[in-house]
Design a protein around this motif. Structure first.
Motif, mmCIF file in Angstrom:
data_model
loop_
_atom_site.group_PDB
_atom_site.id
_atom_site.type_symbol
_atom_site.label_atom_id
_atom_site.label_comp_id
_atom_site.label_asym_id
_atom_site.label_seq_id
_atom_site.Cartn_x
_atom_site.Cartn_y
_atom_site.Cartn_z
ATOM 1 N N GLY A 44 0.799 -1.383 -0.154
ATOM 2 C CA GLY A 44 -0.135 0.017 -0.187
ATOM 3 C C GLY A 44 1.104 1.158 -0.079
ATOM 4 N N LEU A 45 2.097 0.824 0.105
ATOM 5 C CA LEU A 45 3.232 2.292 -0.632
ATOM 6 C C LEU A 45 3.560 2.798 -2.012
ATOM 7 C CD1 LEU A 45 5.302 1.733 2.885
ATOM 8 C CD2 LEU A 45 3.192 3.203 3.172
ATOM 9 N N LYS A 46 4.092 3.724 -1.301
ATOM 10 C CA LYS A 46 4.797 4.047 -2.950
ATOM 11 C C LYS A 46 5.735 3.233 -3.618
ATOM 12 C CE LYS A 46 7.282 7.430 -5.426
ATOM 13 N NZ LYS A 46 7.686 9.446 -5.289
ATOM 14 N N GLY A 47 5.629 2.572 -5.031
ATOM 15 C CA GLY A 47 6.117 2.695 -5.247
ATOM 16 C C GLY A 47 5.845 2.173 -6.844
ATOM 17 N N PRO A 48 6.680 1.596 -7.761
ATOM 18 C CA PRO A 48 6.607 1.599 -9.289
ATOM 19 C C PRO A 48 5.299 1.131 -9.686
ATOM 20 C CG PRO A 48 8.725 0.700 -9.000
ATOM 21 C CD PRO A 48 8.266 1.036 -7.285
ATOM 22 N N THR A 49 4.504 1.608 -10.625
ATOM 23 C CA THR A 49 3.566 1.275 -11.138
ATOM 24 C C THR A 49 3.313 0.735 -12.637
ATOM 25 O OG1 THR A 49 2.765 2.876 -12.066
ATOM 26 C CG2 THR A 49 1.887 2.333 -9.540
ATOM 27 N N PHE A 50 2.818 -0.760 -13.042
ATOM 28 C CA PHE A 50 2.600 -1.269 -14.544
ATOM 29 C C PHE A 50 1.205 -0.860 -14.913
ATOM 30 C CE2 PHE A 50 2.322 -4.808 -17.362
ATOM 31 C CZ PHE A 50 3.756 -3.725 -17.786
ATOM 32 N N GLY A 51 0.904 0.269 -15.865
ATOM 33 C CA GLY A 51 -0.260 -0.144 -15.601
ATOM 34 C C GLY A 51 -0.748 1.043 -15.197
ATOM 35 N N ASN A 52 -2.107 0.726 -15.225
ATOM 36 C CA ASN A 52 -2.813 2.365 -14.460
ATOM 37 C C ASN A 52 -2.990 2.037 -12.863
ATOM 38 O OD1 ASN A 52 -4.238 3.859 -16.395
ATOM 39 N ND2 ASN A 52 -5.246 2.927 -16.878
ATOM 40 N N PRO A 53 -2.527 3.143 -11.796
ATOM 41 C CA PRO A 53 -2.857 2.044 -10.611
ATOM 42 C C PRO A 53 -4.158 1.890 -9.894
ATOM 43 C CG PRO A 53 -1.853 4.343 -10.762
ATOM 44 C CD PRO A 53 -1.772 4.039 -11.705
ATOM 45 N N LEU A 54 -4.125 1.206 -9.368
ATOM 46 C CA LEU A 54 -6.049 0.918 -8.214
ATOM 47 C C LEU A 54 -5.634 1.997 -7.230
ATOM 48 C CD1 LEU A 54 -6.100 -3.040 -8.490
ATOM 49 C CD2 LEU A 54 -7.305 -1.355 -10.070
ATOM 50 N N PRO A 55 -7.056 2.278 -6.987
ATOM 51 C CA PRO A 55 -7.049 2.970 -5.333
ATOM 52 C C PRO A 55 -6.380 2.214 -4.719
ATOM 53 C CG PRO A 55 -8.914 1.991 -6.474
ATOM 54 C CD PRO A 55 -7.971 1.375 -7.316
ATOM 55 N N TYR A 56 -6.190 2.851 -3.718
ATOM 56 C CA TYR A 56 -5.426 2.363 -2.404
ATOM 57 C C TYR A 56 -6.000 1.325 -1.918
ATOM 58 C CZ TYR A 56 -3.412 1.815 2.964
ATOM 59 O OH TYR A 56 -2.769 1.475 3.668
ATOM 60 N N PRO A 57 -5.817 0.166 -1.185
ATOM 61 C CA PRO A 57 -3.466 -0.540 -1.288
ATOM 62 C C PRO A 57 -3.002 -0.667 -2.486
ATOM 63 C CG PRO A 57 -5.009 -1.968 -0.692
ATOM 64 C CD PRO A 57 -6.445 -0.947 -0.510
ATOM 65 N N ASP A 58 -4.158 -0.600 -3.130
ATOM 66 C CA ASP A 58 -3.703 -1.153 -4.500
ATOM 67 C C ASP A 58 -2.650 -2.414 -5.104
ATOM 68 O OD1 ASP A 58 -2.563 -1.409 -7.634
ATOM 69 O OD2 ASP A 58 -1.705 0.782 -7.458
ATOM 70 N N HIS A 59 -3.454 -3.329 -4.363
ATOM 71 C CA HIS A 59 -2.084 -4.769 -4.189
ATOM 72 C C HIS A 59 -2.389 -5.240 -5.423
ATOM 73 C CE1 HIS A 59 -6.745 -6.238 -5.621
ATOM 74 N NE2 HIS A 59 -5.670 -7.248 -5.978
ATOM 75 N N ARG A 60 -2.745 -4.499 -6.290
ATOM 76 C CA ARG A 60 -2.567 -5.608 -8.274
ATOM 77 C C ARG A 60 -0.991 -4.739 -8.475
ATOM 78 N NH1 ARG A 60 -5.389 -3.634 -12.617
ATOM 79 N NH2 ARG A 60 -4.457 -2.501 -12.661
ATOM 80 N N ASN A 61 -0.396 -4.281 -8.326
ATOM 81 C CA ASN A 61 0.742 -3.719 -8.401
ATOM 82 C C ASN A 61 1.752 -3.744 -7.323
ATOM 83 O OD1 ASN A 61 1.234 -1.256 -10.717
ATOM 84 N ND2 ASN A 61 -1.330 -1.092 -10.388
ATOM 85 N N TRP A 62 1.468 -4.045 -6.437
ATOM 86 C CA TRP A 62 1.823 -4.759 -5.170
ATOM 87 C C TRP A 62 2.574 -6.046 -5.375
ATOM 88 C CZ3 TRP A 62 2.274 -8.839 -1.831
ATOM 89 C CH2 TRP A 62 3.456 -8.775 -0.894
#
Length: 301
Positions: A44-62
């Motif tokens: 749920g913290l800052k990091g690179p994203t691949f594609g469109n980020p999801l709302p917090y906590p953005d588990h997909r990009n994590w």
């Protein structure tokens, strides 16, 4: 009235043709080092994203980032062994707690090098007050020193996002070299308030992060960029010694479809007819070679 541009004061401009000639160990002309960015991110913290980020906590990009630690790195280490490629590992120190199996595996790799790379890439040390940045550098350095039995010689700031005093703090912390200032194909000395600090060339255009995340290039495009860079720099190195860096991330080139391209990159590099002029090495070995040279050879000395 014209006003002068701001200056950093870290090093002087020295044109490439005006520098002394030298060679790498064994008379080699092109030093080739591969950076493997081994990073850990807070959920749920800052990091690179691949594609469109999801709302917090953005588990997909994590999960995309964590794939590199669970899967990608192991394939990349196997590949490095297959082609006998030494690696310079940019290490987030929190990995000793979050992914101890990775750090245990890296400790068993005698040809590789462990470098400092902050605590986690979920934070930017250079965006903090000086005292906090100093403490963060100290904590990351002490963690590596304790676990590895020796202090890291080199450092890369997460995202290369330095503050105005980062080189000073790193020199004061005992670092021998950094890779944060990628404006040259040869090492050069930087000025700090605690004395000189060597900068070893690092990758910008042969960095998979730039290619995949920012430029949205498919892996074969990145592969051709790396190979053209290698072939041209190998040709240029007849005239003067050069350093080529390739920067890889476990969650990018560790993906299966890109891993296939990565294997082909190193297969073609190692099979090049003039590979005998290449020194496959680590940034620490490059730094040691330059530090041992007499003054006047490396720019800024």
């Amino acid at each position: 009235m014209n006003r002068p541009l701001p200056v950093h004061g870290r090093f002087d401009y020295v044109p490439l043709p005006n520098r002394p000639d030298y060679s790498w160990p064994g008379g080699k002309r092109l030093a080739l080092w591969v950076a493997l960015n081994v990073e850990t991110f807070g959920f749920g913290l800052k990091g690179p994203t691949f594609g469109n980020p999801l709302p917090y906590p953005d588990h997909r990009n994590w999960c995309w980032l964590e794939y590199g630690n669970r899967v990608g790195i192991w394939h990349m280490l196997e590949m490095a062994d297959r082609f006998e490629i030494p690696l310079g590992h940019h290490i987030n120190s929190y990995l000793y707690d979050t992914h101890p199996e990775i750090m245990a595996a890296l400790k068993k790799r005698p040809r590789d090098e462990i470098m400092g790379h902050g605590r986690t890439n979920s934070e930017e040390p250079g965006q903090r007050p000086e005292a906090e940045e100093r403490a963060l550098i100290r904590e990351a350095t002490e963690a590596i020193t304790k676990k590895e039995g020796k202090a890291p010689a080199g450092w890369m700031t997460p995202l290369q996002a330095e503050s105005l005093v980062t080189p000073d703090l790193l020199k004061e912390a005992g670092y021998r070299y950094i890779v944060d200032w990628p404006c040259d194909d040869q090492p050069y000395w930087m000025k700090t308030r605690a004395g000189p600090l060597l900068n070893v060339p690092y990758a910008v255009e042969t960095n998979d992060y730039l290619s995949v995340i920012h430029l949205r290039q498919d892996a074969p495009v990145y592969g051709e960029v790396v190979l053209r860079q290698f072939e041209e720099m190998l040709e240029q190195s007849v005239q003067r010694p050069l350093v080529m860096a390739i920067s890889l991330h476990t969650f990018i080139m560790g993906q299966p479809h890109r891993l296939r391209v990565l294997r082909d990159i190193f297969r073609r590099i190692k099979g090049h007819k003039d590979f005998d002029r290449v020194w496959p090495t680590t940034p620490g070995a490059i730094a040691d070679h330059c530090i041992a040279m007499k003054p006047g050879i490396i720019p800024g000395s």
